[in-house]
Scaffold this active site. Structure first.
Site, PDB file in Angstrom:
ATOM      1  N   LYS A   1      49.013  73.457   5.613  1.00 45.55           N
ATOM      2  CA  LYS A   1      49.883  73.803   6.761  1.00 45.55           C
ATOM      3  C   LYS A   1      50.562  75.133   6.511  1.00 45.55           C
ATOM      4  O   LYS A   1      50.570  76.011   7.362  1.00 45.55           O
ATOM      5  CB  LYS A   1      50.947  72.735   6.940  1.00 45.55           C
ATOM      6  CG  LYS A   1      52.076  73.129   7.889  1.00 45.55           C
ATOM      7  CD  LYS A   1      53.131  72.060   8.057  1.00 45.55           C
ATOM      8  CE  LYS A   1      54.191  72.068   6.988  1.00 45.55           C
ATOM      9  NZ  LYS A   1      55.237  73.075   7.148  1.00 45.55           N
ATOM     10  N   ASN A   2      51.109  75.325   5.297  1.00 48.35           N
ATOM     11  CA  ASN A   2      51.927  76.507   5.021  1.00 48.35           C
ATOM     12  C   ASN A   2      51.098  77.757   4.763  1.00 48.35           C
ATOM     13  O   ASN A   2      51.665  78.836   4.571  1.00 48.35           O
ATOM     14  CB  ASN A   2      52.882  76.226   3.867  1.00 48.35           C
ATOM     15  CG  ASN A   2      53.951  75.220   4.285  1.00 48.35           C
ATOM     16  OD1 ASN A   2      54.065  74.889   5.466  1.00 48.35           O
ATOM     17  ND2 ASN A   2      54.700  74.720   3.334  1.00 48.35           N
TER      18      ASN A   2
ATOM     19  N   CYS B   1      67.090  73.556  10.549  1.00 50.58           N
ATOM     20  CA  CYS B   1      66.136  72.439  10.662  1.00 50.58           C
ATOM     21  C   CYS B   1      66.734  71.292   9.862  1.00 50.58           C
ATOM     22  O   CYS B   1      67.862  71.362   9.382  1.00 50.58           O
ATOM     23  CB  CYS B   1      64.770  72.847  10.126  1.00 50.58           C
ATOM     24  SG  CYS B   1      64.720  72.860   8.339  1.00 50.58           S
TER      25      CYS B   1
ATOM     26  N   ARG C   1      53.750  66.557  11.363  1.00 50.24           N
ATOM     27  CA  ARG C   1      53.802  68.023  11.253  1.00 50.24           C
ATOM     28  C   ARG C   1      52.978  68.501  10.057  1.00 50.24           C
ATOM     29  O   ARG C   1      52.470  69.621  10.057  1.00 50.24           O
ATOM     30  CB  ARG C   1      55.259  68.485  11.084  1.00 50.24           C
ATOM     31  CG  ARG C   1      56.119  68.389  12.332  1.00 50.24           C
ATOM     32  CD  ARG C   1      57.487  68.999  12.094  1.00 50.24           C
ATOM     33  NE  ARG C   1      57.329  70.297  11.471  1.00 50.24           N
ATOM     34  CZ  ARG C   1      58.132  70.749  10.513  1.00 50.24           C
ATOM     35  NH1 ARG C   1      59.164  70.016  10.113  1.00 50.24           N
ATOM     36  NH2 ARG C   1      57.935  71.940   9.976  1.00 50.24           N
TER      37      ARG C   1
ATOM     38  N   ARG D   1      68.578  77.673   8.101  1.00 54.89           N
ATOM     39  CA  ARG D   1      67.396  78.418   7.644  1.00 54.89           C
ATOM     40  C   ARG D   1      67.601  79.878   8.042  1.00 54.89           C
ATOM     41  O   ARG D   1      67.072  80.353   9.025  1.00 54.89           O
ATOM     42  CB  ARG D   1      66.126  77.837   8.268  1.00 54.89           C
ATOM     43  CG  ARG D   1      65.890  76.371   7.944  1.00 54.89           C
ATOM     44  CD  ARG D   1      65.533  76.106   6.500  1.00 54.89           C
ATOM     45  NE  ARG D   1      64.218  76.591   6.126  1.00 54.89           N
ATOM     46  CZ  ARG D   1      63.079  75.919   6.340  1.00 54.89           C
ATOM     47  NH1 ARG D   1      63.127  74.780   6.963  1.00 54.89           N
ATOM     48  NH2 ARG D   1      61.930  76.415   5.965  1.00 54.89           N
TER      49      ARG D   1
ATOM     50  N   ASP E   1      58.826  71.348  -2.015  1.00 55.63           N
ATOM     51  CA  ASP E   1      58.181  70.433  -1.076  1.00 55.63           C
ATOM     52  C   ASP E   1      57.646  69.186  -1.769  1.00 55.63           C
ATOM     53  O   ASP E   1      57.388  68.174  -1.117  1.00 55.63           O
ATOM     54  CB  ASP E   1      57.028  71.123  -0.336  1.00 55.63           C
ATOM     55  CG  ASP E   1      57.536  72.231   0.547  1.00 55.63           C
ATOM     56  OD1 ASP E   1      56.727  73.070   0.967  1.00 55.63           O
ATOM     57  OD2 ASP E   1      58.755  72.276   0.791  1.00 55.63           O
TER      58      ASP E   1
HETATM   59  C1  EPZ Z   1      58.438  77.989   3.352  1.00 55.83           C
HETATM   60  O1  EPZ Z   1      59.630  77.945   4.125  1.00 55.83           O
HETATM   61  C2  EPZ Z   1      57.702  76.688   3.648  1.00 55.83           C
HETATM   62  N1  EPZ Z   1      57.390  76.632   5.081  1.00 55.83           N
HETATM   63  C3  EPZ Z   1      58.582  75.500   3.261  1.00 55.83           C
HETATM   64  O2  EPZ Z   1      57.816  74.318   3.483  1.00 55.83           O
HETATM   65  C4  EPZ Z   1      58.889  75.603   1.768  1.00 55.83           C
HETATM   66  O3  EPZ Z   1      59.731  74.535   1.389  1.00 55.83           O
HETATM   67  C5  EPZ Z   1      59.585  76.952   1.490  1.00 55.83           C
HETATM   68  O4  EPZ Z   1      58.740  78.039   1.951  1.00 55.83           O
HETATM   69  C6  EPZ Z   1      59.863  77.165   0.012  1.00 55.83           C
HETATM   70  O5  EPZ Z   1      58.665  77.111  -0.696  1.00 55.83           O
HETATM   71  C7  EPZ Z   1      56.312  77.299   5.535  1.00 55.83           C
HETATM   72  O6  EPZ Z   1      55.629  77.980   4.785  1.00 55.83           O
HETATM   73  C8  EPZ Z   1      55.999  77.153   6.991  1.00 55.83           C
HETATM   74  P1  EPZ Z   1      61.970  80.518   2.147  1.00 55.83           P
HETATM   75  P2  EPZ Z   1      60.528  79.295   4.284  1.00 55.83           P
HETATM   76  O7  EPZ Z   1      62.126  81.662   3.087  1.00 55.83           O
HETATM   77  O8  EPZ Z   1      59.649  80.485   4.380  1.00 55.83           O
HETATM   78  C9  EPZ Z   1      66.681  81.116   1.943  1.00 55.83           C
HETATM   79  C10 EPZ Z   1      57.422  72.150   4.261  1.00 55.83           C
HETATM   80  O9  EPZ Z   1      57.901  71.057   3.988  1.00 55.83           O
HETATM   81  N2  EPZ Z   1      66.494  82.282   2.835  1.00 55.83           N
HETATM   82  O10 EPZ Z   1      61.231  80.726   0.883  1.00 55.83           O
HETATM   83  O11 EPZ Z   1      61.497  79.087   5.383  1.00 55.83           O
HETATM   84  C11 EPZ Z   1      66.429  79.785   2.674  1.00 55.83           C
HETATM   85  O12 EPZ Z   1      67.584  79.379   3.359  1.00 55.83           O
HETATM   86  C12 EPZ Z   1      58.304  73.362   4.438  1.00 55.83           C
HETATM   87  O13 EPZ Z   1      56.187  72.362   4.406  1.00 55.83           O
HETATM   88  C13 EPZ Z   1      67.592  83.089   3.121  1.00 55.83           C
HETATM   89  O14 EPZ Z   1      68.701  82.848   2.681  1.00 55.83           O
HETATM   90  O15 EPZ Z   1      61.294  79.278   2.898  1.00 55.83           O
HETATM   91  C14 EPZ Z   1      66.068  78.841   1.553  1.00 55.83           C
HETATM   92  O16 EPZ Z   1      67.250  78.348   0.950  1.00 55.83           O
HETATM   93  C15 EPZ Z   1      59.767  73.025   4.273  1.00 55.83           C
HETATM   94  N3  EPZ Z   1      67.417  84.161   3.943  1.00 55.83           N
HETATM   95  C16 EPZ Z   1      65.354  79.757   0.547  1.00 55.83           C
HETATM   96  O17 EPZ Z   1      65.686  81.107   0.907  1.00 55.83           O
HETATM   97  C17 EPZ Z   1      66.193  84.489   4.471  1.00 55.83           C
HETATM   98  O18 EPZ Z   1      66.097  85.510   5.199  1.00 55.83           O
HETATM   99  C18 EPZ Z   1      63.849  79.601   0.582  1.00 55.83           C
HETATM  100  O19 EPZ Z   1      63.431  79.912   1.873  1.00 55.83           O
HETATM  101  C19 EPZ Z   1      65.092  83.652   4.166  1.00 55.83           C
HETATM  102  C20 EPZ Z   1      65.265  82.570   3.333  1.00 55.83           C
END
Ligand code: EPZ
Length: 419
Positions: free
Chosen positions: A22-23, A116, A398, A121, A306
């Site tokens: 998915k990711n 979410c 999802r 997020r 995850d």
């Molecule tokens: C991706 O989410 C995945 N989703 C998530 O999978 C996964 O848990 C996550 O990466 C971490 O590996 C998809 O790929 C669609 P991040 P993403 O940006 O990109 C903070 C699942 O279950 N952050 O790496 O949203 C954020 O709040 C899902 O399949 C900021 O502060 O994750 C979080 O605490 C859940 N500012 C941390 O970074 C920003 O501009 C990691 O977020 C962006 C992120």
């Protein structure tokens, strides 16, 4: 409303092929916007988030047709740059379309993705990096109104945190930008490498994916290509967890052990036997599970957040005390109360969860709180005495394609009912 009804204490035994990630599929579908041609995306999982991404592509003027596990995307007719709010709200990760639409159309209008189930997020890193590349972004009334003025240009970007989504958005904004972009402290997840491989097959010039610095030289145009989505490493970890918690054995085909280097040793520490080959993994678990000292979730290659929910359920049946530290998301223990209803002994304090293994779990009526929390309830139900009814399973859909069919194939007594 649909529910899963599971009668537990059946060993998970057998062989199964892991579906596409998915990711990886979500950013890959967004990246199709950057190509002027036809993309054939194989091993594209049949998941609600993937269907939502195809609806966004269609809304932009692209053609999307699914033939089994293959999706054909024709972007030659792309004409719009706006993603309607209802589609943005359907899936928080639709923010990953921002960089691609901006890169191809020169402007983009979409709503703030909002939080979410896992907590807020934020997208501050996405926004500040795109502004460094020349994007003008106005945020008002929950909308992002973006334009590129004289066009996006390369920049040297340092991420304060290796954000997966921010890395993907910057990569997609950079491939058609003027000049070179260097992104430091990038996410190193395998899904990033999958995206770079796809874009390079379409004519992009990206090096360094999988490491901590990615370099991109902008090109004029990208063409279509045939691509196959990488296997889902979290779905693979889920099936391993199902075999472990029920004392069974499983052979995963189309699974890459190299994507699970932080996860497989945890199953071995619990007492499972694992044999892994280039694209399949075998796990057997014929001894009672043992607790593990500490699991800390970290950006890749550390232990994936995850998979944390999955291990929380499995460790509930492991003899002894295990400690989990969730370092990525604020709100990733929401399913603990539901697991406790099934007899799990889990206490959380901020980032830390302390899991005391119990001899028995009991079926109960439980409600999914988020995607991975929901599948954790299913794993606990597989090992529980009696019947469990899991509600709110659209969250599970999802990320898992007909989970009841896959688990039934492996010996579980599970069915989906509509109320
Ligand atoms: C991706 O989410 C995945 N989703 C998530 O999978 C996964 O848990 C996550 O990466 C971490 O590996 C998809 O790929 C669609 P991040 P993403 O940006 O990109 C903070 C699942 O279950 N952050 O790496 O949203 C954020 O709040 C899902 O399949 C900021 O502060 O994750 C979080 O605490 C859940 N500012 C941390 O970074 C920003 O501009 C990691 O977020 C962006 C992120």
């Amino acid at each position: 409303m649909q529910k899963l009804v599971i009668t537990g204490e059946k060993k998970i035994n057998g062989e199964i092929s892991v579906h596409g990630a998915k990711n990886a599929a979500l950013p890959l579908l967004a990246a199709c916007v950057l190509t002027n041609g036809i993309v054939t995306m194989q091993n594209c999982p049949k998941l609600s988030d993937v269907y939502a991404s195809c609806r966004i592509l269609t809304c932009l003027g692209c053609k999307c047709q699914r033939f089994g596990d293959t999706v054909k995307i024709d972007t030659t007719g792309i004409s719009k740059h706006e993603v309607p709010e209802d589609l943005m709200r359907e899936m928080r990760s639709s923010i990953v379309f921002l960089g691609a639409i901006l890169g191809r159309m020169g402007k983009c209008r979409l709503s703030f993705p909002g939080g979410c189930e896992l907590g807020p997020r934020p997208i501050d890193m996405h926004i500040s990096a795109l502004k460094q590349m020349g994007a003008e972004i106005v945020e008002e009334h929950g909308l992002l109104d973006c334009s590129v003025g004289k066009g996006l240009h390369g920049a040297k970007i340092m991420l304060s945190f290796p954000s997966v989504g921010a890395t993907e958005n910057i990569m997609m904004a950079a491939v058609l930008a003027k000049g070179d972009t260097i992104i430091q402290n990038v996410a190193r997840e395998p899904e990033i490498t999958d995206l770079a491989n796809f874009l390079n097959m379409c004519g992009a010039r990206i090096t360094g994916a999988g490491g901590s610095t990615i370099c991109i030289s902008g090109v004029k145009e990208l063409h279509g290509c045939d691509y196959s989505v990488m296997p889902d490493r979290i779905v693979a970890a889920t099936y391993l967890g199902a075999a472990a918690i029920t004392g069974g054995e499983i052979r995963l085909n189309n699974a890459r052990p190299s994507d699970l280097e932080a996860v497989l040793p945890v199953f071995e520490e619990m007492g499972c036997r694992i044999y892994s080959y280039s694209d399949n993994i075998y796990l057997s678990c014929h001894k009672p599970l043992k607790a593990v000292k500490t699991i800390r979730t970290m950006p890749y290659p550390g232990f994936p957040t995850d998979a944390q929910s999955i291990l929380l359920a499995v460790l509930s049946k492991a003899h002894g005390t295990s400690v989990i530290v969730e370092n990525i998301f604020e709100n990733r223990y929401r399913q603990v109360d539901e697991l406790v209803r099934m007899g799990c002994d889990i206490k959380t304090e901020g980032k830390v969860a302390v899991v005391e293994g119990v001899k028995k779990l009991y079926g109960a009526n439980v409600i999914s709180t988020d995607l991975r929390g929901g599948i954790a309830l299913v794993l606990a139900a597989l090992a529980a005495e009696g019947e469990t009814v899991v509600e709110n399973i659209k969250l599970i859909d999802r990320g898992y394609d007909k989970i009841e069919t896959s688990l039934s194939q492996l010996g579980a007594n599970i069915k989906r009912i509509s109320m």
